[in-house]
Design an enzyme around this catalytic site. Structure first.
Site, short mmCIF file in Angstrom:
data_model
loop_
_atom_site.label_atom_id
_atom_site.label_comp_id
_atom_site.label_asym_id
_atom_site.label_seq_id
_atom_site.Cartn_x
_atom_site.Cartn_y
_atom_site.Cartn_z
N GLY A 21 0.82 -1.21 0.00
CA GLY A 21 0.00 0.00 0.00
C GLY A 21 0.85 1.26 0.00
O GLY A 21 0.56 2.25 -0.67
N ARG A 25 7.21 1.60 1.45
CA ARG A 25 7.45 0.16 1.49
C ARG A 25 7.85 -0.36 0.10
O ARG A 25 8.65 -1.28 -0.02
CB ARG A 25 6.24 -0.60 2.03
CG ARG A 25 6.64 -1.94 2.66
CD ARG A 25 5.44 -2.74 3.18
NE ARG A 25 4.62 -1.97 4.08
CZ ARG A 25 3.30 -2.11 4.19
NH1 ARG A 25 2.66 -3.00 3.48
NH2 ARG A 25 2.63 -1.35 5.03
N ARG A 44 2.45 11.35 -8.27
CA ARG A 44 1.88 11.43 -6.91
C ARG A 44 2.75 10.73 -5.88
O ARG A 44 2.25 10.35 -4.81
CB ARG A 44 0.46 10.83 -6.85
CG ARG A 44 -0.55 11.61 -7.62
CD ARG A 44 -1.89 10.89 -7.64
NE ARG A 44 -2.82 11.66 -8.44
CZ ARG A 44 -3.90 12.26 -7.96
NH1 ARG A 44 -4.22 12.17 -6.71
NH2 ARG A 44 -4.67 12.94 -8.76
N ARG A 88 -0.44 -8.39 -4.03
CA ARG A 88 -0.49 -7.36 -2.99
C ARG A 88 0.24 -7.88 -1.76
O ARG A 88 0.04 -9.02 -1.34
CB ARG A 88 -1.95 -7.04 -2.67
CG ARG A 88 -2.14 -6.24 -1.42
CD ARG A 88 -3.54 -5.69 -1.26
NE ARG A 88 -3.92 -5.59 0.13
CZ ARG A 88 -3.40 -4.73 1.01
NH1 ARG A 88 -2.46 -3.86 0.64
NH2 ARG A 88 -3.79 -4.73 2.27
N VAL A 89 1.12 -7.05 -1.21
CA VAL A 89 1.82 -7.39 0.04
C VAL A 89 1.48 -6.28 1.04
O VAL A 89 2.04 -5.20 0.99
CB VAL A 89 3.35 -7.55 -0.17
CG1 VAL A 89 3.67 -8.88 -0.81
CG2 VAL A 89 3.95 -6.42 -0.99
N GLY A 90 0.51 -6.56 1.90
CA GLY A 90 -0.02 -5.49 2.73
C GLY A 90 -0.11 -5.86 4.20
O GLY A 90 0.34 -6.92 4.62
N SER A 91 -0.68 -4.94 4.94
CA SER A 91 -0.95 -5.22 6.34
C SER A 91 -2.46 -5.45 6.49
O SER A 91 -3.25 -5.03 5.66
CB SER A 91 -0.49 -4.06 7.23
OG SER A 91 -1.14 -2.88 6.84
N GLU A 179 -8.68 -5.69 5.66
CA GLU A 179 -7.80 -4.75 4.97
C GLU A 179 -8.70 -3.96 4.02
O GLU A 179 -9.91 -3.98 4.21
CB GLU A 179 -6.62 -5.47 4.30
CG GLU A 179 -6.96 -6.70 3.49
CD GLU A 179 -7.38 -6.37 2.10
OE1 GLU A 179 -8.62 -6.33 1.87
OE2 GLU A 179 -6.53 -6.21 1.22
N MET A 180 -8.12 -3.25 3.05
CA MET A 180 -8.98 -2.32 2.31
C MET A 180 -8.81 -2.36 0.79
O MET A 180 -9.22 -1.44 0.09
CB MET A 180 -8.74 -0.88 2.83
CG MET A 180 -8.94 -0.77 4.34
SD MET A 180 -8.82 0.90 4.98
CE MET A 180 -10.43 1.54 4.51
N GLU A 181 -8.19 -3.41 0.25
CA GLU A 181 -7.85 -3.41 -1.16
C GLU A 181 -8.21 -4.66 -1.96
O GLU A 181 -8.47 -4.58 -3.17
CB GLU A 181 -6.33 -3.17 -1.33
CG GLU A 181 -5.84 -1.78 -0.97
CD GLU A 181 -5.65 -1.58 0.52
OE1 GLU A 181 -5.58 -2.59 1.26
OE2 GLU A 181 -5.58 -0.42 0.98
N SER A 203 -0.89 -6.59 11.30
CA SER A 203 -0.29 -5.42 11.93
C SER A 203 -1.02 -5.01 13.20
O SER A 203 -0.49 -4.25 14.01
CB SER A 203 -0.31 -4.24 10.96
OG SER A 203 -1.65 -3.96 10.59
N ASP A 204 -2.25 -5.50 13.35
CA ASP A 204 -3.05 -5.16 14.53
C ASP A 204 -4.16 -6.19 14.68
O ASP A 204 -4.42 -6.96 13.76
CB ASP A 204 -3.64 -3.74 14.41
CG ASP A 204 -4.48 -3.56 13.17
OD1 ASP A 204 -3.89 -3.44 12.07
OD2 ASP A 204 -5.71 -3.59 13.28
N ARG A 217 5.64 -1.52 10.40
CA ARG A 217 4.83 -1.85 9.22
C ARG A 217 5.64 -1.61 7.96
O ARG A 217 5.50 -2.29 6.97
CB ARG A 217 3.58 -0.98 9.16
CG ARG A 217 2.64 -1.25 10.28
CD ARG A 217 1.37 -0.46 10.08
NE ARG A 217 0.57 -0.54 11.29
CZ ARG A 217 -0.75 -0.46 11.32
NH1 ARG A 217 -1.42 -0.30 10.22
NH2 ARG A 217 -1.40 -0.55 12.44
#
Ligand code: HPA
Length: 240
Positions: A21, A25, A44, A88-91, A179-181, A203-204, A217
Site C-alpha cells: 500500500g 514500502r 503522486r 499485494r503485500v499489505g498489512s 484490509e482495504m484493497e 499489523s493489529d 509496518r
C-alpha cells in the site's frame, strides 16, 4: 505512453508486480531485494520500481490505500502495461482470535462492504477470489521458508474508522482479517483475465486491540515480501 497516474514507458513493468500500500514500502522492497532497481513511476509519489530478483525481472509499485486507489493502479498495470500477475503485500487487522501480530495471511477470497463489483452489472453477487496458481505457489513458498500461513477469507472494507462497530461479525463468519484493497484487486484481475493474490502480515488485532508501531509496518514485513518474490520467480518459469 503513460496514463494519468503512471508515467512509466511501455514495457517498463515486469510481468509480476508486487503491490504494497505504502510508497515507502515499495522503495524498501526495491532497495532491499531487487538488483539494478530503477524508478519507473513517481506520479503522486506512487513509486514504481523494476529490477531483478534471482535474475528474474520483477516490479514493485505502491497501490495507495483503499479500493478506488488499488482499482486505478491495478487496472492500468493489467490493461496498459500488460502485467500478468499482481501480488499485494499489505498489512491487515486480525478478525480471528487465532491470529497473532506478524502472522501471515493469504487471501483466498475477499468479502467486502464496497460496491466495486456493481460496475459489471451482474445479475447477482460476484465472489472475488485469488488466482489459484498464485495461491498454491505462495503457500508452497511460505512453507519452504518455514512459515505456515493462514489461508482464507479477507474482508476488504471501504471504512477504516467504522461507526457501526460490527466488524467482528465478519470474524464470526470465519473471515480471518480486515484490509482495504483485495476485493477490488481480485475483481480487476477477473475482468482482465489476469492473476492476483494478496499476502498480508497482521499489523493489529481487532480482537485484542494490540498493534505494531508504524515503523515496523514499513520495514519488518520481510518474510511476506520474500514469499511474494519467490512466487514471482516461479511464475516467470511457467509457460501458461
Ligand atoms: N482495518 C482496515 N485495514 C487495515 C487494518 C484495520 O484494522 N489493519 C491493517 N489494515
Amino acid at each position: 505512453m503513460g496514463t494519468p497516474h503512471n508515467e512509466a514507458a511501455a514495457g517498463a513493468f515486469a510481468k509480476t508486480v508486487l503491490m504494497p500500500g505504502d510508497p515507502l514500502r515499495a522503495a524498501f522492497i526495491a532497495e532491499t531485494f531487487l538488483q539494478d532497481a530503477r524508478l519507473v513511476n513517481n506520479v503522486r509519489g506512487v513509486q514504481g520500481w523494476t529490477g531483478t530478483y534471482e535474475g528474474v525481472p520483477v516490479s514493485v509499485m505502491a497501490s495507495g490505500m483503499g479500493m478506488p486507489s488499488i482499482g486505478i493502479y491495478s487496472h492500468e498495470l493489467f490493461h496498459c502495461y500488460d502485467v500478468d500477475n499482481i501480488i499485494r503485500v499489505g498489512s491487515a487487522g486480525a478478525l480471528s482470535p487465532k491470529l497473532k501480530l506478524r502472522d501471515i495471511v493469504i487471501g483466498q477470497g475477499a468479502c467486502t462492504d464496497s460496491d466495486y463489483a456493481h460496475q459489471y452489472e451482474l445479475p447477482g453477487t460476484f465472489a472475488p477470489i485469488a488466482d489459484f496458481t498464485l495461491l498454491e505457489t505462495a503457500v508452497a513458498q511460505a512453507r519452504r521458508l518455514g512459515v505456515e500461513p493462514a489461508v482464507g477469507n479477507l474482508f476488504s472494507s471501504d471504512v477504516f474508522y467504522n461507526k457501526a462497530g460490527r466488524t467482528l461479525d465478519w470474524g464470526a463468519m470465519g473471515v480471518l482479517a480486515i484490509e482495504m484493497e483485495s476485493a477490488a484487486l481480485y475483481c480487476n484481475a477477473a475482468e482482465a483475465g489476469k492473476r492476483a493474490l494478496t499476502i498480508c502480515t497482521i499489523s493489529d488485532s481487532l480482537v485484542t486491540g494490540e498493534e505494531l508501531p508504524p515503523a515496523d509496518r514499513q520495514t519488518t514485513f520481510t518474510q511476506m515480501m520474500e514469499i511474494a518474490l519467490k512466487v514471482a520467480v516461479e511464475m516467470a518459469g511457467r509457460k501458461d
